[in-house]
Design a protein around this motif. Structure first.
Motif, mmCIF file in Angstrom:
data_model
loop_
_atom_site.group_PDB
_atom_site.id
_atom_site.type_symbol
_atom_site.label_atom_id
_atom_site.label_comp_id
_atom_site.label_asym_id
_atom_site.label_seq_id
_atom_site.Cartn_x
_atom_site.Cartn_y
_atom_site.Cartn_z
ATOM 1 N N LEU A 156 -75.783 -84.343 28.997
ATOM 2 C CA LEU A 156 -74.543 -83.657 28.632
ATOM 3 C C LEU A 156 -73.329 -84.478 29.019
ATOM 4 C CD1 LEU A 156 -75.353 -79.997 29.752
ATOM 5 C CD2 LEU A 156 -75.711 -81.049 27.535
ATOM 6 N N MET A 198 -69.885 -78.138 28.543
ATOM 7 C CA MET A 198 -71.184 -77.664 28.099
ATOM 8 C C MET A 198 -71.700 -76.583 29.048
ATOM 9 S SD MET A 198 -71.760 -79.441 25.366
ATOM 10 C CE MET A 198 -73.473 -78.970 25.054
ATOM 11 N N CYS A 249 -71.540 -81.287 20.095
ATOM 12 C CA CYS A 249 -70.720 -82.082 21.002
ATOM 13 C C CYS A 249 -70.451 -83.459 20.404
ATOM 14 C CB CYS A 249 -71.411 -82.213 22.357
ATOM 15 S SG CYS A 249 -70.439 -83.082 23.607
#
Length: 231
Positions: free
Chosen positions: A92, A81, A67
């Motif tokens: 996240l 995610m 990411c």
């Protein structure tokens, strides 16, 4: 919104990957699946998906690392995610990583389709709203923990850099002092809101020394702070 966007699913569990792919293809999306984290960045050199469904736990390279790398090299690709670790959700969506949304396992395939459509709508709206803006007056060098204004090092401390980075990754979003503390101090130390105010004050002064004409860190009375570049 036409559902002809190209999507990439990165998931090492074949059944889950196939389930998501089938539902998304049924809804008109073009879908590619990869199961190894190491294959993602080479694949992106040759392809340009509109959105990536990225599993957190992957062989080769984990989802958090991917990411971060995708955001660095391909900032316009939306990322959702996929995780079974609910305690990771804050990370996240933490702006140092830049995920646009998350889905927790187990999930409904219909939820996946709905979230993909919602993220793509937001992404397209953002692109339309920000088409052709002037470049940001401040850039970040994550490797060197440097913030540069017009190519000049602003000279931030580690805490000031982290504070600026959090706000810069979500221009216009208002962060409460508590939210900023959570990003600044990962060891859960107890600090007062005045400490945040002090760091913001020093950060703003250092930016003003280099960019005297621009007030890019704005205070919102009674709420918190936001990064709001001009233009």
């Amino acid at each position: 919104m036409p559902n002809d966007a190209s999507l990439l699913i990165v998931e090492d569990e074949p059944k889950i990957a196939r389930l998501m792919a089938d539902y998304l293809q049924t809804n008109g999306f073009a879908v590619t699946t990869l199961e190894d984290g190491e294959a993602v960045m080479p694949w992106l050199e040759q392809h340009a998906p509109a959105l990536i469904l990225l599993d957190l736990m992957l062989p080769g390279v984990d989802g958090l690392t991917l990411c971060r790398e995708i955001r660095q090299h391909y900032p316009h690709i939306a990322i959702i995610m996929v995780t079974a670790k609910v305690e990771e959700v804050d990370r996240l969506l933490g702006l140092e990583l830049g995920a646009d949304d998350y889905i927790c396992k187990p999930f409904s395939p219909r939820e996946v389709v709905a979230r993909v459509k919602a993220v793509l709508r937001r992404s397209q709206a953002t692109d339309a709203a920000t088409q052709g803006p002037p470049p940001s007056p401040v850039t970040l060098n994550d490797d060197g923990w440097q913030a540069l204004a017009n190519g000049q090092d602003i000279g931030l401390t580690a805490v000031e850099f982290q504070l600026l980075r959090v706000m810069m990754h979500a221009p216009g979003r208002i962060f409460s002092r508590e939210q900023l503390m959570d990003h600044m101090y990962r060891d859960n130390r107890i600090v007062s809101e005045r400490t945040v105010d002090s760091h913001v004050k020093k950060l703003r002064k250092k930016i003003a020394d280099v960019l005297p004409e621009q007030d890019i860190i704005r205070s919102v009375y009674g709420v918190g702070y936001k990064y709001q570049p001009e233009g």
